[in-house]
Design an enzyme around this catalytic site. Structure first.
Site, PDB file in Angstrom:
ATOM      1  N   ASN A  64       0.867  -1.152   0.114  1.00 15.33           N
ATOM      2  CA  ASN A  64       0.037  -0.088   0.157  1.00 15.33           C
ATOM      3  C   ASN A  64       0.838   1.007  -0.041  1.00 15.33           C
ATOM      4  O   ASN A  64       1.573   1.427   0.881  1.00 15.33           O
ATOM      5  CB  ASN A  64      -0.847  -0.214   1.063  1.00 15.33           C
ATOM      6  CG  ASN A  64      -1.928   1.143   1.211  1.00 15.33           C
ATOM      7  OD1 ASN A  64      -1.969   2.083   0.464  1.00 15.33           O
ATOM      8  ND2 ASN A  64      -2.812   1.282   2.363  1.00 15.33           N
TER       9      ASN A  64
ATOM     10  N   GLU B 155      -7.963  -5.513   5.134  1.00 19.61           N
ATOM     11  CA  GLU B 155      -7.947  -5.112   3.616  1.00 19.61           C
ATOM     12  C   GLU B 155      -6.719  -5.811   3.028  1.00 19.61           C
ATOM     13  O   GLU B 155      -6.774  -6.280   2.057  1.00 19.61           O
ATOM     14  CB  GLU B 155      -7.856  -3.696   3.450  1.00 19.61           C
ATOM     15  CG  GLU B 155      -9.360  -3.050   3.833  1.00 19.61           C
ATOM     16  CD  GLU B 155      -8.968  -1.455   3.917  1.00 19.61           C
ATOM     17  OE1 GLU B 155      -8.712  -0.911   5.186  1.00 19.61           O
ATOM     18  OE2 GLU B 155      -9.446  -0.764   2.791  1.00 19.61           O
TER      19      GLU B 155
ATOM     20  N   ARG C 123      -2.465  -1.995  -3.516  1.00 25.03           N
ATOM     21  CA  ARG C 123      -3.554  -1.525  -3.238  1.00 25.03           C
ATOM     22  C   ARG C 123      -3.729  -0.293  -4.023  1.00 25.03           C
ATOM     23  O   ARG C 123      -2.626   0.709  -4.236  1.00 25.03           O
ATOM     24  CB  ARG C 123      -3.716  -1.048  -1.615  1.00 25.03           C
ATOM     25  CG  ARG C 123      -5.146  -0.002  -1.645  1.00 25.03           C
ATOM     26  CD  ARG C 123      -5.062   0.618  -0.045  1.00 25.03           C
ATOM     27  NE  ARG C 123      -6.053   1.288  -0.117  1.00 25.03           N
ATOM     28  CZ  ARG C 123      -6.058   2.625   0.535  1.00 25.03           C
ATOM     29  NH1 ARG C 123      -5.004   3.042   0.834  1.00 25.03           N
ATOM     30  NH2 ARG C 123      -7.209   3.247   0.410  1.00 25.03           N
TER      31      ARG C 123
ATOM     32  N   GLY D   2     -13.465   4.412  10.579  1.00 24.92           N
ATOM     33  CA  GLY D   2     -12.168   4.345  10.845  1.00 24.92           C
ATOM     34  C   GLY D   2     -11.900   5.900  10.915  1.00 24.92           C
ATOM     35  O   GLY D   2     -12.654   6.799  11.299  1.00 24.92           O
TER      36      GLY D   2
ATOM     37  N   ASN E 167     -14.204  -1.113  17.812  1.00 26.44           N
ATOM     38  CA  ASN E 167     -13.803  -0.746  19.076  1.00 26.44           C
ATOM     39  C   ASN E 167     -14.500   0.359  19.998  1.00 26.44           C
ATOM     40  O   ASN E 167     -14.466   0.139  21.268  1.00 26.44           O
ATOM     41  CB  ASN E 167     -12.152  -0.145  19.211  1.00 26.44           C
ATOM     42  CG  ASN E 167     -11.457  -1.411  18.566  1.00 26.44           C
ATOM     43  OD1 ASN E 167     -11.104  -2.439  19.142  1.00 26.44           O
ATOM     44  ND2 ASN E 167     -10.602  -1.042  17.684  1.00 26.44           N
TER      45      ASN E 167
ATOM     46  N   ARG F 239     -11.942  14.925   8.343  1.00 29.84           N
ATOM     47  CA  ARG F 239     -12.788  15.164   7.206  1.00 29.84           C
ATOM     48  C   ARG F 239     -14.049  15.614   7.588  1.00 29.84           C
ATOM     49  O   ARG F 239     -14.681  14.854   8.472  1.00 29.84           O
ATOM     50  CB  ARG F 239     -12.635  14.139   6.210  1.00 29.84           C
ATOM     51  CG  ARG F 239     -11.365  13.873   5.266  1.00 29.84           C
ATOM     52  CD  ARG F 239     -11.550  12.816   4.340  1.00 29.84           C
ATOM     53  NE  ARG F 239     -10.162  12.148   4.146  1.00 29.84           N
ATOM     54  CZ  ARG F 239     -10.337  10.604   3.879  1.00 29.84           C
ATOM     55  NH1 ARG F 239     -11.402   9.976   3.820  1.00 29.84           N
ATOM     56  NH2 ARG F 239      -9.018  10.472   3.889  1.00 29.84           N
TER      57      ARG F 239
ATOM     58  N   ARG G 168     -10.488   7.291  20.912  1.00 28.54           N
ATOM     59  CA  ARG G 168     -10.047   7.030  22.220  1.00 28.54           C
ATOM     60  C   ARG G 168      -9.989   8.086  23.171  1.00 28.54           C
ATOM     61  O   ARG G 168     -10.358   8.371  24.448  1.00 28.54           O
ATOM     62  CB  ARG G 168      -8.898   6.136  22.264  1.00 28.54           C
ATOM     63  CG  ARG G 168      -9.096   4.887  21.931  1.00 28.54           C
ATOM     64  CD  ARG G 168      -7.751   4.199  21.454  1.00 28.54           C
ATOM     65  NE  ARG G 168      -7.046   4.762  20.205  1.00 28.54           N
ATOM     66  CZ  ARG G 168      -6.070   4.270  19.456  1.00 28.54           C
ATOM     67  NH1 ARG G 168      -5.690   2.761  20.012  1.00 28.54           N
ATOM     68  NH2 ARG G 168      -5.730   4.623  18.265  1.00 28.54           N
TER      69      ARG G 168
HETATM   70  P1  AMP Z   1      -8.674   2.745  11.277  1.00 22.63           P
HETATM   71  O1  AMP Z   1      -8.450   4.164  10.293  1.00 22.63           O
HETATM   72  O2  AMP Z   1      -9.514   1.740  10.958  1.00 22.63           O
HETATM   73  O3  AMP Z   1      -6.988   2.584  11.751  1.00 22.63           O
HETATM   74  O4  AMP Z   1      -9.307   3.612  12.855  1.00 22.63           O
HETATM   75  C1  AMP Z   1      -8.486   4.480  13.600  1.00 22.63           C
HETATM   76  C2  AMP Z   1      -9.474   4.814  14.787  1.00 22.63           C
HETATM   77  O5  AMP Z   1     -10.027   3.979  15.238  1.00 22.63           O
HETATM   78  C3  AMP Z   1      -8.439   5.710  15.682  1.00 22.63           C
HETATM   79  O6  AMP Z   1      -8.312   7.129  15.479  1.00 22.63           O
HETATM   80  C4  AMP Z   1      -9.324   5.630  16.858  1.00 22.63           C
HETATM   81  O7  AMP Z   1      -9.961   6.836  16.951  1.00 22.63           O
HETATM   82  C5  AMP Z   1     -10.217   4.517  16.704  1.00 22.63           C
HETATM   83  N1  AMP Z   1     -10.066   3.787  17.904  1.00 22.63           N
HETATM   84  C6  AMP Z   1     -10.796   3.525  19.052  1.00 22.63           C
HETATM   85  N2  AMP Z   1     -10.448   2.377  19.596  1.00 22.63           N
HETATM   86  C7  AMP Z   1      -9.342   1.839  19.214  1.00 22.63           C
HETATM   87  C8  AMP Z   1      -8.664   0.789  19.462  1.00 22.63           C
HETATM   88  N3  AMP Z   1      -8.696   0.263  20.662  1.00 22.63           N
HETATM   89  N4  AMP Z   1      -7.541   0.324  18.661  1.00 22.63           N
HETATM   90  C9  AMP Z   1      -7.498   1.141  17.643  1.00 22.63           C
HETATM   91  N5  AMP Z   1      -8.033   2.195  16.977  1.00 22.63           N
HETATM   92  C10 AMP Z   1      -9.212   2.569  17.992  1.00 22.63           C
END
Ligand code: AMP
Length: 397
Positions: A7, A384, A91, A210, A335, A241, A285
């Protein structure tokens, strides 16, 4: 087969090396600051610690070379030589209307990806650089392009057209494409598999929440609508965003801030979303912590975020005239139980019956709703890289 999944960003390169038979990740890591001072490669073998090496990477070819060196290292590597890398899966962010599925990369495919550059000027050129670097260092190793947009190419015109003069679609292909397609495809099929059902018999809403976030309506195995548009800026409120807004805001702010439209778009991409609204963080978090401490803006932000997610779910129930499964995925979806709870409160009329205790579960595939609920609510972790690996094997085997 051993598949290297790549990626590539403009100054970074994420990789995973996967044994497709066992689906085990043998090694993974990240090259950072490519073309910038202070480049470094992180390498982590399965079960091992993270190994960080600072090493100059003037370009992506050097970065790929370092990845190969790490994978084949006599002490810490996972294979003996380059010959044990059987295929590479890339990707690719934007396939425009040219790619409705993954393809084996050849000169014609490279040209077609280049033709989509203006639709994703920050991403596609970087993805192509990764392809060229691999071609140079691993000649003859088959490569596959897996597109973020491909899964959504089944959307009907009523879902992908904007209310603009039709000539802009004809001339410039201005339309909604959608992104995160690899994840929406993977999660909807894993959800069906877990439930012991055929995806072709289901109406599934996938909430990929995410840092970037999008929702899709997957009906009988096909994406019929999704929240991102020409670019990943449309739709939900995201980490940084804005998601949907009145387009007139761009000129309004441009005048107020004495800034060209590009500057405003930059704000909408990088300084908005839950980060801009809460003044706390883009990370859920931190937001959850602030919410629990009684921070009023964090509360309003989470309410605004969840309200938008719930409204999209409602609109996709209408788009499909029903829903069987709602699947949460990605960092927040998997999460942040608080977000799932806040969204869920708008959806009880559907017969969701989510068990509040089960809703506290994180990061594993699980049904959250009571048995016999009209709609099944689930967490389905996305992967992914594994999806790209599977596509690569499917096409080169
Ligand atoms: P992603 O883009 O899928 O990696 O999601 C990232 C976002 O998931 C982070 O900015 C966090 O806000 C949220 N998140 C909440 N809890 C967790 C966790 N336990 N581990 C990883 N990401 C988390």
């Amino acid at each position: 087969m051993n598949v290297l999944v790549i990626n590539c960003g403009s100054s970074s390169l994420k990789y995973q090396f996967i044994n497709s038979d066992t689906e085990e990740v043998m090694a993974k890591g990240l090259c950072e600051r490519i073309g910038i001072d202070g480049s470094q490669i992180t390498y982590q073998k399965a079960g091992g610690d993270k190994d960080i090496t600072v090493s100059p990477m003037p370009d992506h070819t050097k970065a790929v070379q370092l990845v190969i060196d790490k994978l084949t290292d006599p002490v810490n590597g996972v294979v003996k030589s380059l010959k044990e890398i059987d295929a590479v899966g890339h990707r690719i962010v934007h396939g425009g209307e040219k790619f409705a599925s993954s393809v084996v990369i050849n000169d014609e495919v490279i040209k077609a990806i280049e033709e989509c550059n203006d639709l994703a000027p920050l991403h596609n050129p970087a993805n192509l650089i990764g392809i060229h670097a691999c071609e140079k260092l691993m000649p003859g190793v088959p490569m596959v392009a897996v597109f973020d947009t491909a899964f959504h190419q089944t959307m009907p015109p009523k879902a992908y057209l904007y209310g603009l003069p039709y000539e802009y679609y004809e001339k410039y292909k201005v339309r909604r494409y959608g992104f995160h397609g690899t994840s929406h495809d993977f999660v909807s099929s894993e959800a069906a598999k877990f439930l012991g059902k055929d995806r072709k018999d289901l109406k599934i809403i996938v909430c990929h929440l995410g840092n970037g976030a999008s929702i899709s309506a997957v009906m009988n195995g096909k994406s019929v609508d999704t929240s991102m548009g020409l670019t990943p800026l449309e739709g939900l409120i995201m980490g940084t965003r804005s998601g949907d807004l009145d387009p007139a805001i761009i000129t309004f702010l441009s005048n107020k801030l004495h800034m060209p439209a590009e500057g405003i778009i930059d704000i909408l991409n990088k300084k908005s979303g839950v980060y801009g609204l809460s003044r706390v963080s883009s990370d859920f978090r931190d937001l959850e912590k602030a919410y629990n401490e009684g921070n009023e803006l964090a509360k309003i932000t989470l309410e605004t975020y969840s309200y938008r997610v719930a409204k999209y779910i409602g609109s996709y129930v209408a788009a499909m005239n029903g829903v069987d499964v709602i699947a949460y995925t990605a960092g927040v979806g998997e999460n942040t139980s608080l977000v799932r709870k806040m969204v869920g409160e708008y959806l009880t009329y559907l017969g969701t019956n989510v068990d509040p205790e089960k809703n506290k579960i994180r990061g594993e595939i699980v049904v959250l709703s009571d048995p016999g609920s009209k709609v099944t609510t689930m967490i389905v972790p996305t992967n992914e890289e594994l999806a790209i690996c599977r596509e690569t094997v499917r096409l080169v085997k």
